[in-house]
Enzyme design. Structure first.
Site: not given
Length: 150
Positions: A64, A67
């Site tokens: 991600c 993230c």
């Protein structure tokens, strides 16, 4: 399990445990150090739910992009609120039961927990100043609820 964190005051490296009753302090200058550790399905209850401190949980994934972008902001928040907050990072791919427990449908998902109870929840990345305000609001909510008579 433990992690190595750098003291923001003197720059020395310190080993901090994943679970403890107090907050970590620098072994050299005794200043509060950021408490940043990892947890998974096996130790989530001990590291997060049984913690007497307020815990910011970062539910993230290695693949991600957002993230990875929010991680430094979360570490900055943990450093600025050292002694008041514990940051626990949980890889949802490695901890599917924890992700299911909190109905994670998007990453990053951020939770602020107090003794396992969700005080606040946020999905998506945000800049450090926004995250700091969000954390401070949750800390204030906890302080307000602690001040109420039973």
């Amino acid at each position: 399990m433990s992690a190595i964190v750098t003291c923001p005051n003197c720059g020395k490296k310190n080993r901090v445990p994943a679970a403890a009753s107090g907050y970590p302090r620098c072994g050299v200058c005794k200043s509060a150090v950021p408490w940043i550790v990892d947890a998974g399905d096996a130790d989530f209850a001990e590291v997060v739910e049984q913690a007497p401190q307020v815990v910011l949980v970062d539910l993230w994934a290695t693949w991600c992009g957002p993230c990875r972008m929010v991680s430094p902001a979360l570490e900055k928040v943990a450093a600025e609120r050292a002694g008041k907050l514990k940051l626990v990072k949980v890889d949802v791919d490695a901890a599917p039961e924890t992700a299911r427990k909190f109905s994670v449908q998007a990453v990053p998902t951020l939770l602020i927990l107090n003794r396992g109870n969700v005080l606040s929840r946020q999905s998506g990345a945000a800049p450090p100043d926004v995250l700091l305000r969000w954390v401070d609001e949750a800390l204030q909510k906890k302080a307000d609820s602690a001040g109420r008579a039973p």
